[in-house]
Design a protein around this motif. Structure first.
Motif, PDB file in Angstrom:
ATOM      1  N   LYS A 260       8.882  11.731  66.063  1.00 56.90           N
ATOM      2  CA  LYS A 260       8.314  12.548  64.450  1.00 56.90           C
ATOM      3  C   LYS A 260       8.429  12.649  63.523  1.00 56.90           C
ATOM      4  CE  LYS A 260       3.927  14.647  64.228  1.00 56.90           C
ATOM      5  NZ  LYS A 260       3.902  15.220  63.101  1.00 56.90           N
ATOM      6  N   GLN A 261       9.465  13.568  63.113  1.00 57.05           N
ATOM      7  CA  GLN A 261      10.513  14.084  61.787  1.00 57.05           C
ATOM      8  C   GLN A 261      10.717  12.729  61.463  1.00 57.05           C
ATOM      9  OE1 GLN A 261      13.331  16.789  63.612  1.00 57.05           O
ATOM     10  NE2 GLN A 261      11.982  18.257  62.077  1.00 57.05           N
ATOM     11  N   GLU A 262      10.978  11.589  61.985  1.00 57.98           N
ATOM     12  CA  GLU A 262      12.087  10.453  61.076  1.00 57.98           C
ATOM     13  C   GLU A 262      11.050  10.059  60.341  1.00 57.98           C
ATOM     14  OE1 GLU A 262      13.214   5.976  61.313  1.00 57.98           O
ATOM     15  OE2 GLU A 262      13.802   7.438  62.517  1.00 57.98           O
ATOM     16  N   VAL A 263       9.736   9.474  60.995  1.00 60.21           N
ATOM     17  CA  VAL A 263       8.420   8.997  61.151  1.00 60.21           C
ATOM     18  C   VAL A 263       7.710   9.765  59.831  1.00 60.21           C
ATOM     19  CG1 VAL A 263       5.888   7.869  61.589  1.00 60.21           C
ATOM     20  CG2 VAL A 263       8.323   7.377  63.272  1.00 60.21           C
ATOM     21  N   ASP A 264       7.327  10.535  60.188  1.00 64.87           N
ATOM     22  CA  ASP A 264       6.464  11.759  58.713  1.00 64.87           C
ATOM     23  C   ASP A 264       7.210  11.799  57.483  1.00 64.87           C
ATOM     24  OD1 ASP A 264       4.720  12.024  60.492  1.00 64.87           O
ATOM     25  OD2 ASP A 264       5.770  14.518  61.180  1.00 64.87           O
ATOM     26  N   GLU A 265       9.071  11.828  57.755  1.00 66.59           N
ATOM     27  CA  GLU A 265       9.349  11.496  56.102  1.00 66.59           C
ATOM     28  C   GLU A 265       9.551  10.354  55.663  1.00 66.59           C
ATOM     29  OE1 GLU A 265      12.097  14.416  55.094  1.00 66.59           O
ATOM     30  OE2 GLU A 265       9.971  13.780  55.566  1.00 66.59           O
ATOM     31  N   VAL A 266       8.593   9.477  57.138  1.00 66.16           N
ATOM     32  CA  VAL A 266       8.913   7.417  55.943  1.00 66.16           C
ATOM     33  C   VAL A 266       7.435   8.396  55.428  1.00 66.16           C
ATOM     34  CG1 VAL A 266       8.643   5.213  56.635  1.00 66.16           C
ATOM     35  CG2 VAL A 266      10.811   6.791  57.509  1.00 66.16           C
ATOM     36  N   VAL A 267       6.551   7.965  56.782  1.00 66.35           N
ATOM     37  CA  VAL A 267       5.643   8.520  55.499  1.00 66.35           C
ATOM     38  C   VAL A 267       5.030   8.674  54.295  1.00 66.35           C
ATOM     39  CG1 VAL A 267       3.172   9.644  55.745  1.00 66.35           C
ATOM     40  CG2 VAL A 267       3.998   8.391  57.523  1.00 66.35           C
ATOM     41  N   ARG A 268       5.868  10.439  53.991  1.00 68.30           N
ATOM     42  CA  ARG A 268       5.925  10.903  52.807  1.00 68.30           C
ATOM     43  C   ARG A 268       6.281  10.406  51.785  1.00 68.30           C
ATOM     44  NH1 ARG A 268       9.120  14.142  50.253  1.00 68.30           N
ATOM     45  NH2 ARG A 268      11.391  14.307  52.004  1.00 68.30           N
ATOM     46  N   VAL A 269       7.742  10.028  52.659  1.00 71.66           N
ATOM     47  CA  VAL A 269       8.376   8.839  51.249  1.00 71.66           C
ATOM     48  C   VAL A 269       8.379   7.169  50.554  1.00 71.66           C
ATOM     49  CG1 VAL A 269      10.246  10.693  50.995  1.00 71.66           C
ATOM     50  CG2 VAL A 269      10.349   7.780  51.938  1.00 71.66           C
ATOM     51  N   LEU A 270       6.892   6.998  51.894  1.00 65.24           N
ATOM     52  CA  LEU A 270       6.923   5.371  50.872  1.00 65.24           C
ATOM     53  C   LEU A 270       5.293   5.694  50.182  1.00 65.24           C
ATOM     54  CD1 LEU A 270       6.479   3.441  54.116  1.00 65.24           C
ATOM     55  CD2 LEU A 270       7.247   2.900  51.752  1.00 65.24           C
ATOM     56  N   LYS A 271       5.026   4.656  49.031  1.00 61.57           N
ATOM     57  CA  LYS A 271       4.640   4.645  48.178  1.00 61.57           C
ATOM     58  C   LYS A 271       3.165   4.273  48.661  1.00 61.57           C
ATOM     59  CE  LYS A 271       7.678   3.793  43.742  1.00 61.57           C
ATOM     60  NZ  LYS A 271       7.933   2.449  43.082  1.00 61.57           N
ATOM     61  N   VAL A 272       2.090   3.915  48.532  1.00 66.46           N
ATOM     62  CA  VAL A 272       0.709   3.692  49.088  1.00 66.46           C
ATOM     63  C   VAL A 272       1.133   2.095  48.593  1.00 66.46           C
ATOM     64  CG1 VAL A 272      -1.513   3.598  48.632  1.00 66.46           C
ATOM     65  CG2 VAL A 272      -0.522   5.900  48.789  1.00 66.46           C
ATOM     66  N   GLY A 273       0.956   0.963  49.325  1.00 62.46           N
ATOM     67  CA  GLY A 273       0.569   0.038  49.662  1.00 62.46           C
ATOM     68  C   GLY A 273       3.107  -0.710  49.618  1.00 62.46           C
ATOM     69  N   GLY A 274       3.413   0.863  50.397  1.00 60.87           N
ATOM     70  CA  GLY A 274       4.870   0.222  50.695  1.00 60.87           C
ATOM     71  C   GLY A 274       4.958  -0.245  52.151  1.00 60.87           C
ATOM     72  N   ALA A 275       5.773  -0.579  52.691  1.00 58.36           N
ATOM     73  CA  ALA A 275       6.435  -0.759  53.395  1.00 58.36           C
ATOM     74  C   ALA A 275       7.461  -0.418  54.876  1.00 58.36           C
ATOM     75  CB  ALA A 275       6.328  -2.515  53.986  1.00 58.36           C
ATOM     76  N   PHE A 276       7.072  -0.367  56.102  1.00 57.44           N
ATOM     77  CA  PHE A 276       8.121   0.735  56.288  1.00 57.44           C
ATOM     78  C   PHE A 276       8.181  -0.454  57.813  1.00 57.44           C
ATOM     79  CE2 PHE A 276       9.382   3.050  60.874  1.00 57.44           C
ATOM     80  CZ  PHE A 276      10.510   3.132  60.176  1.00 57.44           C
ATOM     81  N   LEU A 277       9.816  -0.700  57.767  1.00 55.21           N
ATOM     82  CA  LEU A 277      10.202  -2.431  58.193  1.00 55.21           C
ATOM     83  C   LEU A 277      11.213  -1.388  59.766  1.00 55.21           C
ATOM     84  CD1 LEU A 277      10.472  -4.492  55.545  1.00 55.21           C
ATOM     85  CD2 LEU A 277       8.313  -4.316  56.975  1.00 55.21           C
TER      86      LEU A 277
END
Length: 211
Positions: A153-170
């Motif tokens: 959860k810590q990893e995914v929450d950090e990804v959500v935080r640093v991603l721009k709106v419209g950005g993608a997590f692959l």
């Protein structure tokens, strides 16, 4: 897994993959020019990446880069704004030296569960097997421990935080949807899954941040 000029170092205890100590020892015992790619090569992933990364100037973050050629291969394909992180100081130092002639490529020692970046800093975040290292556990895969759930959860929450709106997590993994989806689901995106391979399947999870 795809290996290239790498030591085949498989720990007796798979939970070792979760520790900084294992990776430091491994990279210290490998030649600095060694490469190792988990799961798929860039050439195999390129058609999927092309669907999600439309701008070669996109700001890209690669989590747990190790000594994979992924960043280098993307650079050769025209991407010029790539940040690579790993919590092994040894591999980051090696990669800085190996890729010294790639302006626009950055190598930083960092824990993926505690990213030192501003909110909404990146257009694309890529995880190729890094979450799988966190998920190496001797417990019940159907009922992971609270500790394990919280680490992911810590990893995914950090990804959500640093991603721009419209950005993608692959996220590229061999982890099947019934084991991985629970860790990836968030209110801000929809989890989409592409299956790769025939006899042995790999999975490409893509999540576009909507808010």
């Amino acid at each position: 897994m795809v290996a290239s000029t790498s030591l085949n170092v498989v720990p007796d205890d798979p939970t070792a993959y979760k520790t900084r100590e294992y990776w430091e020892e491994r990279y210290q015992n490998e030649d600095s020019g060694t490469t190792f790619d988990w799961f798929k090569t860039y050439d195999e992933l390129k058609p999927l990446f092309d669907n999600h990364i439309r701008d070669k100037n996109a700001k890209i973050l690669i989590l747990g880069c190790g000594n994979s050629t992924l960043g280098e291969d993307m650079y050769k394909d025209g991407y010029r704004n790539i940040t690579n992180i790993d919590y092994s100081k040894t591999v980051i130092d090696n990669m800085k030296e190996r890729c010294g002639d790639t302006p626009g490529m950055t190598w930083l020692e960092m824990d993926i569960r505690d990213l030192k970046f501003e909110d909404r800093s990146f257009d694309i975040v890529i995880d190729k097997g890094t979450m799988d290292a966190i998920l190496c556990n001797r417990g019940d895969v159907w009922e992971p421990s609270e500790e394990l759930i919280n680490e992911v959860k810590q990893e995914v929450d950090e990804v959500v935080r640093v991603l721009k709106v419209g950005g993608a997590f692959l996220y590229i993994t061999f982890g099947q949807p019934h084991f991985r989806r629970r860790h990836l689901e968030r209110d801000c995106w929809e989890v989409k899954i592409t299956t790769m391979g025939e006899a042995f399947h790999y999975f490409f999870y893509s999540m576009v941040k909507q808010q």
